[in-house]
Write a protein that holds these residues in place. Structure first.
Motif, PDB file in Angstrom:
ATOM      1  N   UNK A 282       0.848  -1.182   0.000  1.00 40.65           N
ATOM      2  CA  UNK A 282       0.000   0.000   0.000  1.00 40.65           C
ATOM      3  C   UNK A 282       0.887   1.236   0.000  1.00 40.65           C
ATOM      4  N   UNK A 283       0.310   2.352  -0.419  1.00 41.81           N
ATOM      5  CA  UNK A 283       1.057   3.597  -0.543  1.00 41.81           C
ATOM      6  C   UNK A 283       0.452   4.668   0.368  1.00 41.81           C
ATOM      7  N   UNK A 284       1.344   5.523   0.879  1.00 42.23           N
ATOM      8  CA  UNK A 284       0.953   6.684   1.673  1.00 42.23           C
ATOM      9  C   UNK A 284       1.542   7.936   1.016  1.00 42.23           C
ATOM     10  N   UNK A 285       0.774   9.023   1.080  1.00 43.65           N
ATOM     11  CA  UNK A 285       1.278  10.306   0.584  1.00 43.65           C
ATOM     12  C   UNK A 285       0.875  11.434   1.535  1.00 43.65           C
ATOM     13  N   UNK A 286       1.753  12.424   1.645  1.00 44.17           N
ATOM     14  CA  UNK A 286       1.471  13.617   2.450  1.00 44.17           C
ATOM     15  C   UNK A 286       2.321  14.759   1.908  1.00 44.17           C
ATOM     16  N   UNK A 287       2.005  15.976   2.338  1.00 43.05           N
ATOM     17  CA  UNK A 287       2.790  17.142   1.923  1.00 43.05           C
ATOM     18  C   UNK A 287       3.218  17.937   3.150  1.00 43.05           C
ATOM     19  N   UNK A 380      -0.872  13.046  11.256  1.00 42.53           N
ATOM     20  CA  UNK A 380      -2.057  13.730  10.739  1.00 42.53           C
ATOM     21  C   UNK A 380      -2.804  12.744   9.841  1.00 42.53           C
ATOM     22  N   UNK A 381      -3.736  13.263   9.065  1.00 44.37           N
ATOM     23  CA  UNK A 381      -4.414  12.462   8.050  1.00 44.37           C
ATOM     24  C   UNK A 381      -3.610  12.516   6.759  1.00 44.37           C
ATOM     25  N   UNK A 382      -3.210  11.339   6.257  1.00 45.98           N
ATOM     26  CA  UNK A 382      -2.471  11.221   5.006  1.00 45.98           C
ATOM     27  C   UNK A 382      -3.405  10.616   3.947  1.00 45.98           C
ATOM     28  N   UNK A 383      -2.901  10.533   2.729  1.00 53.75           N
ATOM     29  CA  UNK A 383      -3.612   9.854   1.648  1.00 53.75           C
ATOM     30  C   UNK A 383      -3.093   8.430   1.529  1.00 53.75           C
ATOM     31  N   UNK A 384      -3.975   7.511   1.090  1.00 50.72           N
ATOM     32  CA  UNK A 384      -3.672   6.081   1.164  1.00 50.72           C
ATOM     33  C   UNK A 384      -4.404   5.334   0.066  1.00 50.72           C
ATOM     34  N   UNK A 385      -3.719   4.331  -0.483  1.00 53.50           N
ATOM     35  CA  UNK A 385      -4.381   3.373  -1.363  1.00 53.50           C
ATOM     36  C   UNK A 385      -3.538   2.113  -1.460  1.00 53.50           C
ATOM     37  N   UNK A 386      -4.192   1.018  -1.845  1.00 58.65           N
ATOM     38  CA  UNK A 386      -3.493  -0.261  -1.948  1.00 58.65           C
ATOM     39  C   UNK A 386      -2.983  -0.468  -3.368  1.00 58.65           C
ATOM     40  N   UNK A 387      -2.053  -1.422  -3.489  1.00 54.83           N
ATOM     41  CA  UNK A 387      -1.467  -1.731  -4.797  1.00 54.83           C
ATOM     42  C   UNK A 387      -0.954  -3.165  -4.784  1.00 54.83           C
TER      43      UNK A 387
END
Length: 642
Positions: A282-287, A380-387
């Protein structure tokens, strides 16, 4: 704690007699330690009807294999010493076990804090480098399970304490063994049968749990139905994410369309956020934003404890990664050349090989720190999706009644032991489970002792360390919900059984990490208890234990069992902290407390007529400082179970 479990469903179901050769349990293998001064049973398998002869240091015994191929002999008790050879003849062959020592054997069991390896503890590098005692030996029982009692382990071998091997020993058990070696002078063998995240129920057979075969089968059916329901929810949640990126770089860059990505809390394992039973990628993204000045220097990026593997990017440039390091905080250096003024993008690819997954750890471990600047939180709240994931709740087997007992405890019997050490309870520290633990724990101790036909075999445990759990709450009236405090009370209640002791460790935990790195102190305090209970040494092995309360002049006067020691305050003085007091209204207030001789006087101006006192009654009682002159902490307690 994190091995692949795919092979666990394939168990050794073939009858022992299918093997046309004499066999021994894996415990009887090169480098074994066997228990001194006790009759020594030796058992195994051969062809039905085969005559088997066992020889050990001039002692012999014979047996005839039964119809199922099993056989067993008993050799007379042997004093400490060695090395010796154990020879077994049968089926026209001889099996020789070399380098066998006779000493004391302890079974170490529980969950991750018992399993925790020496290499991940305070001072590990130096301790591993100086480990050179071939008379401390460790047998690691593989994590495995079965729905039915098994006679054979799925693997395992004895290893001697050396720089090449000791890093993977149970740290608590190693420090325990190290002290016993120094004080007894005999070889010490540790059988480490532990599994991170396991419940106590998984280590008990149905009789200990009060279940008959039909009740156990129904419970298993209900659990499976619940698991299927949870798995279906996870699969529905991830069904929209089918295609992984063509290459990693596609999801690392700034400006990526994240409209189809979900929100997720960081840090928090994904199982706690709706993705139960999910393994894979899964992937995580933040800024984050930087000023022009901050972007000119290097930056330190903390990403918590990632379970299990990760690769991290900032602005599309790879800045770090680790493999098989679920319990290691990630701290990566981000070069100035990667950074830019204004918005910067973090991308983290997480691979979970089994069990829990995601970015875990404490909030304090997720941060950025510009060169020369202040640390800023990224929790904090990050963005997430599986792969590329799979959903299978097999990782929950360490929570299911009897499954670990059947495969990780039953095959050890009747290998003679000097005693048990136990570090478990975290998985049972929830409302309801914390109270029931006192019944379960006592039943397990009695059951294991019965299995080894030793009703007073010493049983020692580590009380839960200090830590902040999600269930630790308090309202304005002072009403505390602390499952860890209640579970500690349940552990203390089990001291009513004979030949038991506990190591209190509320002073060496970590508020933000359920796996405190100081395992030396835990091993030392367990060894103190063993030296008293198992070896009859006269020494102070426990901190003060609450015994009673009286009321004098608006003060509660508390008395303690001191083992001939005296009361003390950790850090000095006679003002004690961590006490609360209540009147008949059952509302607790912070209290002033002072040591007066062998008692503690507790009072509060808000409680003119004391009715109850409690001490260290929180998950993380950091202010609690009552101890004895040896520095051993008092166990948490309450004078009444309101």
């Amino acid at each position: 704690m994190k091995p692949s479990l795919a092979w666990l469903g394939v168990l050794l179901l073939l009858s022992p007699c299918a093997q046309a050769r004499v066999e021994l349990p894996l415990l009887f293998s090169d480098g074994a330690v066997v228990q001194r001064d006790r009759p020594l049973p030796v058992w195994g398998w051969a062809s039905p009807g085969a005559k088997v002869q066992v020889d050990f240091d001039g002692r012999s015994a014979t047996a005839k294999a039964a119809a199922d191929g099993s056989w067993r002999v008993e050799l007379p008790a042997h004093a400490a010493g060695g090395p010796y050879a154990l020879r077994v003849r049968g089926d026209g062959e001889t099996v020789t076990v070399q380098d066998v020592l006779v000493g004391d054997v302890w079974l170490a069991s529980g969950q991750s804090n018992m399993e925790w390896p020496l290499r991940e503890t305070d001072g590990a590098e130096a301790e591993i480098a100086r480990a050179d005692d071939p008379q401390i030996r460790h047998f690691k029982v593989p994590q495995s399970w079965s729905e039915k009692p098994q006679a054979r382990l799925t693997g395992g071998a004895w290893a001697s304490a050396s720089p090449q091997a000791v890093a993977d020993f149970s740290a608590v058990a190693y420090y325990f063994a190290q002290e016993l070696r120094k004080t007894t002078g005999v070889p010490i063998g540790i059988i480490d049968s532990s599994w991170g995240g396991s419940s106590i129920e998984a280590w008990m057979d149905p009789d200990m749990l009060g279940l008959d075969a039909a009740a156990l089968a129904e419970k298993m059916r209900q659990r499976q139905a619940k698991h299927d329901e949870i798995a279906a929810k996870t699969q529905a949640l991830t069904a929209r994410w089918q295609a992984p990126p063509a290459q990693d770089a596609d999801w690392t860059v700034a400006g990526l369309d994240e409209s189809d990505w979900a929100d997720i809390r960081v840090p928090a394992l994904w199982e706690t956020q709706g993705y139960a039973g999910m393994d894979g990628v899964a992937w995580y993204r933040a800024t984050f934003e930087l000023s022009a000045r901050e972007a000119k220097g290097d930056l330190e990026l903390g990403l918590g404890q990632i379970d299990d593997d990760d690769i991290a990017w900032v602005n599309g440039q790879r800045i770090g990664g680790m493999e098989r390091s679920w319990n290691v905080p990630r701290v990566y250096k981000v070069p100035a050349a990667v950074l830019r003024p204004g918005l910067n993008t973090i991308a983290v690819k997480v691979t979970d090989t089994g069990g829990n997954g995601g970015i875990g750890g404490s909030a304090a471990q997720v941060y950025l720190q510009p060169a020369g600047g202040q640390r800023r939180p990224l929790a904090d709240t990050w963005k997430f999706r599986t792969a590329g994931i799979r959903v299978a709740l097999q990782d929950g087997v360490n929570q299911i009644d009897s499954l670990l007992y059947n495969q990780m405890i039953r095959p050890l019997q009747p290998y003679p032991l000097r005693g048990f050490i136990w570090y478990q309870g975290e998985s049972n520290a929830y409302p309801g489970g914390d109270q029931r633990y006192r019944e379960l724990f006592a039943a397990m101790i009695r059951g294991w002792r019965a299995d080894w036909n030793a009703p007073e075999l010493p049983f020692l445990w580590a009380q839960l360390a200090n830590w902040i759990s999600a269930g630790d709450t308090a309202d304005a009236q002072g009403n505390v919900q602390s499952p860890w405090a209640v579970l500690r009370e349940s552990q203390s209640a089990t001291l009513a059984l004979p030949a038991t002791a506990q190591a209190v460790i509320i002073d060496v935990g970590d508020a933000d990490d359920i796996h405190p790195r100081d395992k030396r102190t835990v091993g030392h305090r367990l060894a103190l208890a063993a030296r008293h209970l198992a070896y009859g040494q006269k020494l102070v092995y426990s901190g003060p234990v609450y015994r009673g309360m009286t009321v004098q002049d608006h003060r509660a006067v508390l008395s303690f069992e001191l083992q001939g020691s005296t009361l003390a305050v950790r850090g000095g003085g006679d003002e004690v902290h961590g006490f609360e007091i209540a009147g008949a209204d059952r509302v607790f207030h912070p209290a002033q407390a002072r040591i007066v001789g062998a008692t503690v006087m507790v009072h509060s101006s808000q409680v003119p007529q004391p009715a109850a006192v409690r001490y260290a009654w929180r998950d993380n009682p950091t202010d609690a400082d009552l101890s004895n002159r040896e520095g051993l902490p008092a166990s948490p307690f309450r004078t009444t179970e309101w």
